[in-house]
Design a protein around this motif. Structure first.
Motif, PDB file in Angstrom:
ATOM      1  N   LEU A 130      62.372  80.414  59.623  1.00 22.39           N
ATOM      2  CA  LEU A 130      62.994  79.909  58.432  1.00 22.39           C
ATOM      3  C   LEU A 130      64.565  79.404  58.860  1.00 22.39           C
ATOM      4  O   LEU A 130      64.808  78.311  58.751  1.00 22.39           O
ATOM      5  CB  LEU A 130      63.097  80.550  57.287  1.00 22.39           C
ATOM      6  CG  LEU A 130      61.699  80.872  56.629  1.00 22.39           C
ATOM      7  CD1 LEU A 130      61.869  81.292  55.200  1.00 22.39           C
ATOM      8  CD2 LEU A 130      61.051  79.515  56.575  1.00 22.39           C
ATOM      9  N   GLN A 184      66.427  75.689  59.486  1.00 21.93           N
ATOM     10  CA  GLN A 184      67.398  75.477  58.833  1.00 21.93           C
ATOM     11  C   GLN A 184      68.441  74.887  59.712  1.00 21.93           C
ATOM     12  O   GLN A 184      68.989  73.882  59.662  1.00 21.93           O
ATOM     13  CB  GLN A 184      67.957  76.432  58.065  1.00 21.93           C
ATOM     14  CG  GLN A 184      67.158  76.837  56.870  1.00 21.93           C
ATOM     15  CD  GLN A 184      67.446  78.105  56.390  1.00 21.93           C
ATOM     16  OE1 GLN A 184      68.497  78.795  56.614  1.00 21.93           O
ATOM     17  NE2 GLN A 184      66.504  78.768  55.303  1.00 21.93           N
ATOM     18  N   ARG A 217      77.238  76.438  58.788  1.00 17.24           N
ATOM     19  CA  ARG A 217      77.767  74.933  58.994  1.00 17.24           C
ATOM     20  C   ARG A 217      79.225  74.798  59.313  1.00 17.24           C
ATOM     21  O   ARG A 217      79.425  73.788  59.901  1.00 17.24           O
ATOM     22  CB  ARG A 217      77.423  74.575  57.612  1.00 17.24           C
ATOM     23  CG  ARG A 217      76.208  73.849  57.238  1.00 17.24           C
ATOM     24  CD  ARG A 217      75.920  73.013  55.993  1.00 17.24           C
ATOM     25  NE  ARG A 217      74.921  72.421  55.651  1.00 17.24           N
ATOM     26  CZ  ARG A 217      73.873  72.634  54.895  1.00 17.24           C
ATOM     27  NH1 ARG A 217      74.249  73.663  53.939  1.00 17.24           N
ATOM     28  NH2 ARG A 217      72.952  71.830  54.651  1.00 17.24           N
ATOM     29  N   LYS A 224      72.970  72.055  47.471  1.00 13.34           N
ATOM     30  CA  LYS A 224      74.094  71.987  48.604  1.00 13.34           C
ATOM     31  C   LYS A 224      73.421  72.618  49.847  1.00 13.34           C
ATOM     32  O   LYS A 224      73.890  71.948  51.061  1.00 13.34           O
ATOM     33  CB  LYS A 224      75.278  72.831  48.054  1.00 13.34           C
ATOM     34  CG  LYS A 224      76.267  71.812  47.277  1.00 13.34           C
ATOM     35  CD  LYS A 224      77.396  72.892  47.388  1.00 13.34           C
ATOM     36  CE  LYS A 224      78.408  72.253  46.345  1.00 13.34           C
ATOM     37  NZ  LYS A 224      79.450  73.039  45.852  1.00 13.34           N
ATOM     38  N   SER A 225      72.570  73.564  49.702  1.00 17.02           N
ATOM     39  CA  SER A 225      72.122  74.312  50.940  1.00 17.02           C
ATOM     40  C   SER A 225      70.961  73.366  51.829  1.00 17.02           C
ATOM     41  O   SER A 225      70.994  73.493  52.534  1.00 17.02           O
ATOM     42  CB  SER A 225      71.454  75.533  50.652  1.00 17.02           C
ATOM     43  OG  SER A 225      70.166  75.427  49.977  1.00 17.02           O
ATOM     44  N   CYS A 226      70.381  72.531  50.790  1.00 17.77           N
ATOM     45  CA  CYS A 226      69.208  71.952  51.595  1.00 17.77           C
ATOM     46  C   CYS A 226      69.673  70.820  52.806  1.00 17.77           C
ATOM     47  O   CYS A 226      70.655  69.969  52.305  1.00 17.77           O
ATOM     48  CB  CYS A 226      68.582  71.116  50.334  1.00 17.77           C
ATOM     49  SG  CYS A 226      67.326  70.030  51.122  1.00 17.77           S
ATOM     50  N   PRO A 227      69.122  71.401  54.011  1.00 16.93           N
ATOM     51  CA  PRO A 227      69.762  70.502  54.934  1.00 16.93           C
ATOM     52  C   PRO A 227      68.925  69.053  55.213  1.00 16.93           C
ATOM     53  O   PRO A 227      69.656  68.135  55.763  1.00 16.93           O
ATOM     54  CB  PRO A 227      69.140  71.281  56.317  1.00 16.93           C
ATOM     55  CG  PRO A 227      67.995  72.182  55.936  1.00 16.93           C
ATOM     56  CD  PRO A 227      68.477  72.452  54.185  1.00 16.93           C
ATOM     57  N   THR A 228      68.225  68.943  54.348  1.00 13.78           N
ATOM     58  CA  THR A 228      67.222  67.353  54.429  1.00 13.78           C
ATOM     59  C   THR A 228      67.428  66.599  53.017  1.00 13.78           C
ATOM     60  O   THR A 228      66.958  65.514  52.848  1.00 13.78           O
ATOM     61  CB  THR A 228      66.091  67.591  54.726  1.00 13.78           C
ATOM     62  OG1 THR A 228      65.330  68.267  53.780  1.00 13.78           O
ATOM     63  CG2 THR A 228      65.643  68.145  56.040  1.00 13.78           C
ATOM     64  N   GLY A 230      63.311  77.144  53.386  1.00 15.06           N
ATOM     65  CA  GLY A 230      63.397  78.241  52.551  1.00 15.06           C
ATOM     66  C   GLY A 230      64.824  78.558  52.099  1.00 15.06           C
ATOM     67  O   GLY A 230      65.043  79.429  51.471  1.00 15.06           O
ATOM     68  N   ALA A 231      65.691  77.439  52.581  1.00 14.87           N
ATOM     69  CA  ALA A 231      67.222  77.618  52.412  1.00 14.87           C
ATOM     70  C   ALA A 231      67.440  77.702  50.686  1.00 14.87           C
ATOM     71  O   ALA A 231      68.114  78.643  50.293  1.00 14.87           O
ATOM     72  CB  ALA A 231      68.069  76.179  52.958  1.00 14.87           C
ATOM     73  N   GLN A 233      66.452  81.021  49.403  1.00 11.75           N
ATOM     74  CA  GLN A 233      67.564  82.273  49.793  1.00 11.75           C
ATOM     75  C   GLN A 233      68.920  81.981  49.021  1.00 11.75           C
ATOM     76  O   GLN A 233      69.481  83.281  48.477  1.00 11.75           O
ATOM     77  CB  GLN A 233      67.853  81.995  51.307  1.00 11.75           C
ATOM     78  CG  GLN A 233      66.830  82.726  52.183  1.00 11.75           C
ATOM     79  CD  GLN A 233      66.823  82.120  53.640  1.00 11.75           C
ATOM     80  OE1 GLN A 233      67.672  81.226  53.840  1.00 11.75           O
ATOM     81  NE2 GLN A 233      65.770  82.352  54.409  1.00 11.75           N
TER      82      GLN A 233
END
Ligand SMILES: Cc1cc2nc3c(=O)[nH]c(=O)nc-3n(C[C@H](O)[C@H](O)[C@H](O)COP(=O)(O)O)c2cc1C
Ligand code: FES
Lengths: 372, 629
Positions: free
Chosen positions: A300, A304, A355, B576-580, B602-603, B606
Motif C-alpha cells: 500500500l 501511495q 511528501r 488531503k492524503s489521497c494522492p489521486t 489505503g491512504a 490509514q
C-alpha cells in the motif's frame, strides 16, 4: 577484428629480445628471423636498454628473472626511452603477482616458459600492431591538443572524438587504431545522447570532461582491485555506488582493462539487483516489500509513494529528480513498513512526512539547476 | 597497537584493559544498530556527548555507541550502566534531562521507562518481558561493546577461545568438541557443523577455504546483519578457529551490500585483528597463517545458496551448481570449502570456551543451544530475540512478543523464510526445534519469524513468496523456473478474482513438481509456503475462487474503499492524503470516494482517526477487469 588488424601488421620491423639464457635468445632469434623481423639480442637488462636506445624496436621481449637489472626494472625504464615500445614478458614463473606487476607496467602479453614458437610470433605480431596504433594515437593527440589551443569554434564536430583520442594515449589502450576509433564513436554518440536526454549538460566540452573523469575514476577502482578478473562484481559495485548506475562507457572500459568480454559484464549487471543500467534520478527512494513490510502494508505504501511521485517502481521521472525502487528487505524489519530516502531509513512513515521529504528533494535539485 | 606474539601477550593485554586501562564503569550506551539509526540514534548520541561535556561528566562517564539491542521498534534504546537503567524511544531532546537526573542525581526518568500491561514502569533491561524470556548468549555482548573497538571485545574475554584452541587443543580436539556439541547450521538447513567441517578437513588438497554466509537473503530477517554490525569479532574469532580446525589458509566473508554498516564494521574488525596479529601470518605466534577477505554480494536471493555464493566470489553470475560433488570437497576455485552462516560461526567461540556439555545443556534432544529470530509482523514487541531451542512458538509470540497488536486475532506465524511454511494457532505449542518444525511443514530457516493476524490474507501471503522466488531464482533449471511462473500465474488470477475450479489441485501438482525436480534448495523448498497455506487455510482460497471474496479484505481487486456517510465527521484528512484526488466533499459534511479514480492505496483508511473509522473496506461490487499477466 583485433586478429585481422594484427595479421596485417608489418614484419620488417625491429624486435628486441632480452634474456639471460643463451638457448632461449637463440631460439627466439631463429623463430623471429623466419618471420622477417629484424631481431636484436641482449643477455641482460642494462645491455637490453642500451640496445633499445639504439634500435628503437617496436616490441621488446623481456625475461622477468635475470641477474643484475630485473625484467620488472627494464619494464619500468622502457617508456622513458620510447613510449612506442611494446613489452612482451616471458618468464619461467607464471605467478599471478608477476603477471599483475608486469601488466601494470604496460606489459602487453605474458608468456610462460616453455613456449611454442607460434606463441611468440603471435604475441610479437600483435605487439607490433599495438605499437603502430599507439604511434597513431600519439600523433592524433598531438594534433588534437594543438587544435585545442588554437581556440576552435565549439561547433567543430569531432571535438569529443579528438579529446578522447588524446586521452587514449594516457591510458595506453590495448586496441588497434580502427577498433579504438569505433569505440570512441560509440562513446561520442552516448555522450551526445545523455546531453540531450538529461537536458542538464549544455556544453559538449563538459561532456568530454565528465567522460574523462569517469574513465579515470573507473581506472582507479580497477587498480585498487589489482586488475583481478575475480573482482569484477566488486568493481561494478564500486562504480555503481559512486555513480548510482553503470554507464556503458564505464563498462566498456572495464571490459578492456580486465580483458573480459562485455557480454559477461552485462550478464552480471543484469542478474544482480544492485546494478542499474540506466541513469538514476538525483534522489533514490526505496520502498521495502520484504515479508515483514509486506504484512504491515508495504504494498500500500508503495502505491501511495508511486502515486505521489507519479512514477512506478523501477522508474525515474523525466526530470531526473527521483528514482523509485522496491526492494526485498532493508534489514530494519521491526520498523516495517520501511522506506529509505537517499539511504536514510524511515520506519512506518506517514504520507505527509514523505511528501515533505520529497518536496525538499525537489527544491534541492531546483537550486542546483539554478546554480549551474 | 602492538602485535601480540603469544597467548601471554593476549592475556596481558586483557589484564591491562580490565585494570589499569579500564574504561569508566559509568557509561551511557546508545544503541547504534541500523534500526536505531533509523529512529535517529545518531543525533541522540551526539546530544549525549554534548550534554556530558556541558555537565562536566565527560571524563567520568563514557559514551558508547553499541550494536543492536534487538528492541528496534522501541528505539533508540539507551542504557545507563552500571545501574542498568533502560530508556526506550529516547530523543535528542531527552539527553539533557537524562544526564542531569540519572547520571548526576541518580534519579530515574520515569516516562522513558518501559510500561507493562498493568501500567508499572520497569527499570532494568531484563525486567522487560521482551528480554526476560530470552537467553541472550550471542546478542548479549552487543550491548556491552563498541563494535568499532577491538579492545572492548578483548576486555570482555574476546579471542580467549582462539588462544585456547591454538595453544591448548589440537585441531582434532576442537573438531570433537564442535561435533559433540551438536552445533547445527543456523543458515537454514540445520546441517551439523562438525560433520561438514570434518568433510572439508579430510578432503584432499593443501589449499582450503572457510566462508561466512552473511548474504541474509531471507526477506524479513536481520539477525546476521545485527551480529555482524554489533559484534563482528565474535564471527571472526569463530572463523579463525574453524580455519585452524579444518586446515584452511584463507577465509571469505560474503555480505550483502545492502548492509553498508555491516561491511564497514567488518572491515574495521579485520584491520584491527591484523594489527594485533590475530589475523595474518603466524597468528599469536602459533605458526598458524590465515587471512580473510570481504566480498560484497550484489543482491539476488539465490546467491545465498552455497555453490552460487562461491561462484559469485569467483566473479561470475551467482548460479547454483548441481551438487554431484559437495562444496565441502570441491567448492570455491574447485578447492575444499566450508561455508557456515554468521550465527553458526558466532557460536563457535562460546562452545570452545565453555565446552560442549554446557552447550548441550540447552535445547532439545537434537537441537542444542539458542536461536536468534527476527520477530516481526503483527506482534506488539517486534525485534530480534534469542531464545533457547525448545521454547514454544506460543511463548515467543505471546510472552516475548506481547501478543497481537491492536486486539486483533492471531492468524499464522511463518518461519523459514521463502522456504518455510505457515503455522496456524493449533500448532503454536510446537517447540522451536529443527526437526519438529520440519515435520510440521515449516522449517527453522535462518530466523525470520513473521506473525500474521486476521487482517492478512493467506492467498496474498502465499502469492508473495512465490512472486519473490519467481523473481529471485536464477532461471537455470526448468522445473523451478516454469513451476514458479505457472504457480504465480494461477495465484495472480486467484487474487484478482479470476480463479477457477481446479486451480487448487493444479497448484498442488506444481508444488509436487517443484519439490521433486528442481536443481537446488530454492526450488525444492519453494512449494512449502503454498502447501502450508493450502493445508491450513484452504477455505480462504476457496472464498477467493468461488465467491470472488477476500475474507481479510486485502486483495485490491476484490475490495473497494468507501466512506460511511453516517460515521464521517467531515474532517478533510482523507481528502488531503489521497494522492489521486479521488475523494470529494466539503469540510464538515461527509466526504465520498470517486471509485474510478481510486487506486486502492489505503491512504484514506490509514489517516481516518481511530475514533471515527469512517473509511471502510468492503467487497468490490464487481471485480475490476485488471489484466494480469
Ligand atoms: C536459495 C537459497 C538461499 C540461501 N540463502 C542463505 C542466506 O542468505 N544465508 C545463509 O546463511 N544461508 C543461506 N542458504 C543456505 C546455504 O546454502 C548454506 O546451507 C548455509 O549457508 C550453510 O551454513 P550453516 O550450515 O551454518 O547453516 C540458502 C540456501 C538456498 C538454497
Ligand atoms: S522486510 Fe522490510 S526491512 Fe525487512
Amino acid at each position: 577484428m583485433v586478429q585481422t588488424e594484427a595479421a596485417k601488421a608489418p614484419t620488417n620491423v625491429d624486435v628486441l629480445v632480452i634474456d639471460d639464457e643463451e638457448s632461449v635468445r637463440e631460439s627466439c632469434r631463429h623463430t623471429l628471423d623466419l618471420e622477417g623481423y629484424r631481431t636484436h639480442l641482449a643477455p641482460d637488462g642494462l645491455g637490453g636498454l642500451k640496445l633499445a636506445e639504439e634500435t628503437r624496436p617496436r616490441v621488446a621481449v623481456v625475461d622477468l628473472r635475470m641477474p643484475g637489472l630485473s625484467g620488472i626494472e627494464v619494464l619500468e625504464r622502457l617508456p622513458a626511452i620510447d613510449a612506442r615500445i611494446v613489452p612482451v614478458v616471458i618468464t619461467g614463473f607464471g605467478t599471478v603477482d608477476n603477471a599483475v606487476a608486469s601488466m601494470k607496467l604496460g606489459a602487453f602479453e605474458f608468456i610462460t616458459k616453455p613456449f611454442e614458437p607460434a606463441q611468440l610470433v603471435d604475441a610479437v605480431r600483435r605487439g607490433v600492431a599495438r605499437s603502430l596504433g599507439r604511434e597513431h594515437a600519439m600523433a592524433t593527440a598531438e594534433r588534437a591538443s594543438a587544435a585545442a589551443t588554437a581556440a576552435r569554434a565549439p561547433e567543430e564536430p569531432d571535438v569529443i572524438l579528438k579529446g578522447l583520442e588524446a586521452l587514449s594515449e594516457g591510458y595506453a589502450l590495448g586496441l588497434t587504431a580502427s577498433n579504438l576509433v569505433e569505440e570512441l564513436r560509440q562513446l561520442e554518440a552516448e555522450a551526445k545522447h545523455h546531453a540531450e536526454t538529461l537536458g542538464q549538460i549544455k556544453k559538449r566540452e563538459k561532456v568530454i570532461g565528465d567522460l574523462v573523469a569517469d574513465l579515470r575514476f573507473v581506472d582507479a577502482i580497477i587498480q585498487k582491485h589489482d586488475f583481478r578478473k575475480n573482482a569484477l562484481i566488486q568493481i561494478l559495485l564500486d562504480i555503481q555506488s559512486k555513480k548510482h548506475w553503470l554507464p556503458r562507457h564505464a563498462l566498456m572500459w572495464v571490459s578492456r582493462r580486465l580483458n573480459v568480454p562485455l557480454s559477461r559484464i552485462y550478464e552480471i549487471a543484469n542478474f544482480y539487483e544492485a546494478f542499474s543500467l540506466t541513469p538514476q534520478g538525483a534522489h533514490l527512494i526505496q520502498v521495502c516489500l520484504g515479508t515483514a513490510c509486506h504484512v504491515r502494508g508495504g504494498p500500500l505504501l508503495l502505491k501511495q509513494v508511486s502515486a505521489v511521485l507519479g512514477i512506478g517502481a523501477g522508474q525515474t521521472d523525466p526530470k531526473g529528480i527521483f528514482t523509485l525502487k522496491s526492494v526485498n528487505c532493508l534489514g530494519c524489519c521491526a520498523l516495517a513498513p520501511v522506506v529509505t530516502v537517499d539511504g536514510r531509513y524511515y520506519g512506518n512513515p506517514d504520507l505527509r512526512q514523505l511528501r515533505e521529504l520529497f518536496q525538499a528533494c525537489e527544491a534541492e535539485v531546483a537550486t542546483e539547476v539554478a546554480a549551474s | 597497537m602492538t602485535k601480540l606474539n603469544s597467548a601471554k601477550d593476549l592475556a596481558a593485554l586483557r589484564e591491562r584493559l580490565t585494570t589499569t586501562h579500564k574504561r569508566p564503569d559509568r557509561c551511557v550506551a546508545v544503541c547504534s544498530g541500523t534500526g536505531c539509526l533509523a529512529t535517529k540514534a545518531q543525533v541522540c548520541a551526539d546530544a549525549f556527548a554534548t550534554e556530558l561535556q556541558r555537565q562536566g561528566l565527560a571524563g567520568e562517564v563514557e559514551l558508547r555507541r553499541t550494536g543492536c539491542y534487538g528492541f528496534c521498534e522501541r528505539g533508540p534504546v539507551v542504557v545507563i550502566q552500571p545501574e542498568d537503567v533502560t530508556y526506550l524511544g529516547v530523543k535528542a531532546s531527552d539527553a539533557a534531562e537524562i544526564v542531569e537526573s540519572t547520571l548526576n542525581q541518580h534519579q530515574v526518568v520515569e516516562r522513558l521507562l518501559f510500561k507493562d500491561d498493568h501500567g508499572t514502569r520497569l527499570q532494568h533491561l531484563n525486567d522487560i518481558p521482551f528480554y526476560k524470556y530470552q537467553t541472550r548468549l550471542l546478542l548479549d555482548a552487543n550491548t556491552r561493546i563498541d563494535p568499532k573497538r577491538i579492545d572492548d571485545y578483548v576486555a570482555n574475554g574476546g579471542y580467549s577461545a582462539l588462544s585456547k584452541a591454538l595453544f591448548e587443543m589440537k585441531p582434532e580436539e576442537v573438531l570433537a568438541v564442535i561435533k559433540h556439541a551438536n552445533l547445527r547450521g543456523r543458515g537454514g538447513g540445520g546441517f551439523p557443523a562438525g560433520t561438514k567441517w570434518e568433510t572439508t578437513r579430510k578432503a584432499p588438497g593443501d589449499i582450503k577455504y572457510v566462508l561466512v554466509n552473511a548474504d541474509e537473503g531471507d526477506p524479513g530477517a536481520y539477525m546476521d546483519r545485527s551480529l555482524l554490525e554489533g559484534n563482528p569479532h565474535s564471527i571472526l574469532e569463530g572463523l579463525i578457529i574453524g580455519a585452524y580446525t579444518i586446515g584452511a589458509c584463507e577465509g571469505f566473508i560474503y555480505v550483502r551490500q545492502e548492509y553498508p554498516l555491516a561491511v564497514t564494521n567488518t572491515l574495521i574488525a579485520l584491520d584491527q585483528a591484523r594489527e594485533y596479529g590475530l589475523l595474518g601470518r603466524n597468528i599469536l605466534g602459533s605458526g598458524f597463517d590465515f587471512d580473510v577477505t570481504v566480498h560484497r554480494g550484489a543482491g539476488a536471493f539465490v546467491s545465498g545458496e552455497s555453490s552460487a555464493l562461491m561462484t559469485a566470489i569467483e566473479g561470475r553470475v551467482g548460479q547454483p551448481r548441481p551438487k554431484y560433488i559437495h562444496t565441502s570437497v570441491k567448492g570455491l576455485f574447485d578447492r575444499p570449502s566450508n561455508l557456515n552462516n554468521v550465527e553458526t560461526w558466532a557460536n563457535v567461540p562460546l562452545i570452545v570456551n565453555r565446552g560442549s556439555d554446557w552447550f548441550r545443556s540447552m535445547g532439545t534432544e537434537n537441537s542444542k543451544g539458542t536461536k536468534i529470530f527476527s520477530l516481526v509482523g503483527k506482534v506488539v514487541n517486534t525485534g530480534l530475540v534469542e531464545v533457547p531451542m525448545g521454547i514454544t512458538l506460543r511463548d515467543i509470540v505471546y510472552k516475548i512478543g506481547g501478543g497481537i497488536r491492536g486486539n486483533k486475532k492471531f492468524k499464522a506465524v511463518q518461519t523459514g523464510g521463502p522456504s518455510g511454511g505457515f503455522l496456524p494457532e493449533s500448532l503454536l505449542d510446537l517447540p522451536v526445534d529443527f526437526d519438529d518444525l520440519w515435520n510440521n511443514g515449516s522449517m527453522m530457516g535462518s530466523g525470520g519469524m513473521i506473525v500474521l493476524d486476521e487482517d492478512n490474507c493467506m492467498v496474498d501471503s502465499a502469492r508473495f513468496y512465490i512472486d519473490f522466488l519467481a523473481h529471485e531464482g536464477c532461471g537455470v533449471c526448468v522445473p523451478c523456473r516454469e513451476g514458479l511462473r505457472q504457480s504465480l500465474h494461477i495465484l495472480n488470477n486467484i487474487v484478482a478474482g479470476k480463479g477457477r475450479e481446479g486451480d487448487i489441485e493444479l497448484l498442488e501438482e506444481l508444488c509436487d513438481l517443484l519439490t521433486n525436480a528442481s536443481r537446488c534448495a530454492l526450488g525444492t523448498s519453494a512449494s512449502f509456503p503454498v502447501m502450508a497455506a493450502l493445508k491450513h487455510y484452504r477455505d480462504e482460497f476457496e472464498a477467493h475462487i468461488r465467491d470472488k471474496r477476500c475474507p481479510a479484505r486485502v486483495c485490491a481487486d476484490l475490495i473497494q474503499y468507501e466512506i460511511d456517510q453516517q460515521k464521517c465527521v467531515g474532517c478533510p484528512l482523507c481528502a488531503k492524503s489521497c494522492p489521486t484526488k479521488a475523494i470529494h466533499g466539503t469540510p464538515k459534511k461527509p466526504y465520498s470516494i470517486e471509485q474510478s479514480l481510486c487506486i486502492k492505496c489505503g491512504a484514506c483508511h490509514q489517516v481516518c482517526p481511530a475514533k471515527v473509522q469512517a473509511v471502510l473496506k468492503v467487497p468490490a461490487l464487481a471485480p475490476r477487469a485488471t489484466t494480469v499477466s
